[in-house]
Design a protein around this motif. Structure first.
Motif, mmCIF file in Angstrom:
data_model
loop_
_atom_site.group_PDB
_atom_site.id
_atom_site.type_symbol
_atom_site.label_atom_id
_atom_site.label_comp_id
_atom_site.label_asym_id
_atom_site.label_seq_id
_atom_site.Cartn_x
_atom_site.Cartn_y
_atom_site.Cartn_z
ATOM 1 N N ARG A 1 81.156 12.167 41.544
ATOM 2 C CA ARG A 1 80.957 12.447 40.118
ATOM 3 C C ARG A 1 82.245 12.439 39.308
ATOM 4 N N THR A 2 83.360 12.681 39.996
ATOM 5 C CA THR A 2 84.627 12.837 39.271
ATOM 6 C C THR A 2 85.736 12.021 39.948
ATOM 7 N N LEU A 3 86.848 11.885 39.244
ATOM 8 C CA LEU A 3 87.999 11.196 39.835
ATOM 9 C C LEU A 3 88.495 11.969 41.063
ATOM 10 N N GLU A 4 88.364 13.291 41.028
ATOM 11 C CA GLU A 4 88.779 14.113 42.180
ATOM 12 C C GLU A 4 87.961 13.718 43.425
ATOM 13 N N ASP A 5 86.692 13.425 43.206
ATOM 14 C CA ASP A 5 85.851 13.029 44.344
ATOM 15 C C ASP A 5 86.351 11.731 44.989
ATOM 16 N N PHE A 6 87.061 10.912 44.210
ATOM 17 C CA PHE A 6 87.571 9.639 44.723
ATOM 18 C C PHE A 6 88.937 9.768 45.393
ATOM 19 N N GLU A 7 89.567 10.931 45.218
ATOM 20 C CA GLU A 7 90.913 11.139 45.763
ATOM 21 C C GLU A 7 90.950 10.772 47.255
ATOM 22 N N ASN A 8 91.741 9.763 47.583
ATOM 23 C CA ASN A 8 91.899 9.276 48.974
ATOM 24 C C ASN A 8 90.608 8.807 49.648
ATOM 25 N N PHE A 9 89.559 8.658 48.885
ATOM 26 C CA PHE A 9 88.284 8.192 49.430
ATOM 27 C C PHE A 9 88.435 6.736 49.864
ATOM 28 N N LYS A 10 88.107 6.469 51.135
ATOM 29 C CA LYS A 10 88.251 5.102 51.642
ATOM 30 C C LYS A 10 87.015 4.289 51.291
ATOM 31 N N ILE A 11 87.140 3.505 50.224
ATOM 32 C CA ILE A 11 85.990 2.729 49.768
ATOM 33 C C ILE A 11 86.180 1.259 50.104
ATOM 34 N N ARG A 12 85.175 0.684 50.757
ATOM 35 C CA ARG A 12 85.246 -0.757 51.037
ATOM 36 C C ARG A 12 84.988 -1.524 49.743
ATOM 37 N N THR A 13 85.835 -2.523 49.508
ATOM 38 C CA THR A 13 85.615 -3.407 48.365
ATOM 39 C C THR A 13 85.547 -4.844 48.870
ATOM 40 N N MET A 14 85.078 -5.722 48.004
ATOM 41 C CA MET A 14 85.189 -7.142 48.298
ATOM 42 C C MET A 14 86.684 -7.478 48.341
ATOM 43 N N THR A 15 87.002 -8.735 48.647
ATOM 44 C CA THR A 15 88.373 -9.010 49.087
ATOM 45 C C THR A 15 89.408 -9.298 47.999
ATOM 46 N N SER A 16 88.984 -9.439 46.728
ATOM 47 C CA SER A 16 89.978 -9.871 45.744
ATOM 48 C C SER A 16 90.885 -8.732 45.283
ATOM 49 N N PRO A 17 92.160 -9.038 45.070
ATOM 50 C CA PRO A 17 93.155 -8.000 44.746
ATOM 51 C C PRO A 17 92.843 -7.215 43.463
ATOM 52 N N ILE A 18 92.240 -7.859 42.476
ATOM 53 C CA ILE A 18 91.998 -7.158 41.213
ATOM 54 C C ILE A 18 90.967 -6.042 41.393
ATOM 55 N N LEU A 19 90.066 -6.273 42.322
ATOM 56 C CA LEU A 19 89.023 -5.283 42.603
ATOM 57 C C LEU A 19 89.635 -4.019 43.216
ATOM 58 N N VAL A 20 90.604 -4.239 44.059
ATOM 59 C CA VAL A 20 91.310 -3.147 44.705
ATOM 60 C C VAL A 20 91.969 -2.252 43.634
ATOM 61 N N GLU A 21 92.497 -2.910 42.592
ATOM 62 C CA GLU A 21 93.165 -2.157 41.516
ATOM 63 C C GLU A 21 92.196 -1.214 40.802
ATOM 64 N N SER A 22 90.946 -1.664 40.640
ATOM 65 C CA SER A 22 89.960 -0.820 39.950
ATOM 66 C C SER A 22 89.793 0.507 40.677
ATOM 67 N N TYR A 23 89.841 0.474 42.003
ATOM 68 C CA TYR A 23 89.639 1.712 42.756
ATOM 69 C C TYR A 23 90.926 2.507 42.941
ATOM 70 N N ARG A 24 92.073 1.818 42.924
ATOM 71 C CA ARG A 24 93.349 2.540 42.918
ATOM 72 C C ARG A 24 93.441 3.396 41.652
ATOM 73 N N ALA A 25 92.943 2.811 40.555
ATOM 74 C CA ALA A 25 93.003 3.521 39.274
ATOM 75 C C ALA A 25 92.184 4.817 39.320
ATOM 76 N N TYR A 26 91.223 4.895 40.219
ATOM 77 C CA TYR A 26 90.423 6.119 40.370
ATOM 78 C C TYR A 26 91.032 7.067 41.405
ATOM 79 N N GLY A 27 92.166 6.656 41.986
ATOM 80 C CA GLY A 27 92.815 7.501 43.000
ATOM 81 C C GLY A 27 92.270 7.288 44.401
#
Ligand code: 6CS
Length: 316
Positions: free
Chosen positions: A134-160
């Motif tokens: 529900r929150t950015l805190e919930d995403f802190e260090n959360f290991k989320i699988r993404t598709m392979t493109s680098p820009i997608l990775v950035e979207s989840y880095r931005a959430y921590g």
């Protein structure tokens, strides 16, 4: 002749529904002289491998999702940015089939020996995890699988979060073995790939649609007799609304299947909760522009403009 059509998804998926209907219409109107052979995910390779096969003319048609294709064409990464597309299916459908949008992408596909045929929404991306997100805190260090493109990775880095790119075929075992804590995909895919079996909660933030593109081998497409090329484009046009209705139905029905089975909760974020993610996502637009240059910037601005116009048109 045979047209080979490869999918990044398994049988029974949205891409399969599209390909089967495409096949039916093409075969019917060519009196059986064209045979469309559909290859579900797993038959030929990963998403990136399918793109390579279409580039070299080894297959005629393939789905190429921006989440993977942005490795090759950074500009398509725009479709993986969060809070860009509209909340209204009708608006997205209109904007994604707009000639102005196509003409920006087509040269990029062409220079990679591909022909862009369609841009197709497959439903809202939903996060799956063992807890609500529900929150950015919930995403802190959360290991989320993404598709392979680098820009997608950035979207989840931005959430921590700690984004972990991997091919689709490895996600289920990744969840089972605990290599990843969660993943993100539209509901129909979470159901058919059994990801929900390994996860307790689905969180819907309506942050992005899953978008795929339908691409052809450029060499093949350009070599088609005029009348066949027209037929492909005609069937493509006919399927715009058709597949949109199907994907909506698929996602609704599969959510019901998951809930009926029990053990998985469905959480929808409030407007206020979404706002925190929207704000955190804005900086990724700059990273996208850095990675994709002037054309990328023009594409992003064109999309944002057209969406705004289409949404204003809706309210009239
Ligand atoms: O997550 C993925 O990699 C895949 N997800 C879907 C819904 N379709 C194709 C894509 O490769």
């Amino acid at each position: 002749v045979t047209w080979r059509f490869a999918l990044e998804e398994v049988e029974g998926s949205v891409q399969d529904a599209y390909a089967q209907e495409f096949k039916r219409r093409i075969e019917e109107r060519t009196d059986g002289t064209v045979n469309v052979e559909v290859y579900p995910y797993g038959a030929l390779g990963t998403s990136s491998q399918l793109t390579e096969m279409a580039q070299s003319g080894g297959i005629e048609l393939t789905f190429a999702s921006p989440g993977h294709l942005a490795d090759l064409i950074p500009e398509v990464g725009v479709f993986t940015l969060h809070f860009v597309l509209s909340e209204h299916n009708q608006v997205n459908r209109e904007v994604l089939s707009d000639e102005a949008v196509y003409s920006l992408f087509q040269p990029l596909y062409n220079s990679q020996d591909l022909q862009l045929l369609d841009i197709i929404p497959e439903g809202w991306m939903v996060w799956s995890a063992d807890k609500p997100l529900r929150t950015l805190e919930d995403f802190e260090n959360f290991k989320i699988r993404t598709m392979t493109s680098p820009i997608l990775v950035e979207s989840y880095r931005a959430y921590g979060a700690n984004p972990t790119p991997m091919p689709y075929s490895e996600v289920y075992s990744g969840l089972q073995l605990g290599q990843i804590d969660g993943q993100v995909n539209p509901i129909f895919a979470i159901e058919e790939m059994s990801f929900y079996e390994e996860q307790d909660v689905l969180t819907s933030g309506r942050h992005a649609q899953f978008i795929s593109t339908l691409a052809a081998s450029r060499q093949w497409f350009e070599g088609l007799p005029e009348e066949r090329r027209e037929l492909v484009l005609q069937v493509r046009d006919e399927l715009v609304d058709w597949i949109d209705e199907e994907q909506i139905r698929y996602n609704e029905e599969r959510l019901q299947t998951i809930l009926d089975e029990g053990g998985t909760e469905f959480v929808e974020l409030t407007e206020e909760e979404r706002q925190a993610f929207r704000e955190a996502s804005m900086g990724v637009r700059d990273t996208y522009i850095e990675q994709s240059g002037e054309t990328g910037e023009e594409i992003l601005n064109t999309l944002l403009d057209r969406i705004e116009q289409a949404e204003a048109g809706m309210e009239d």
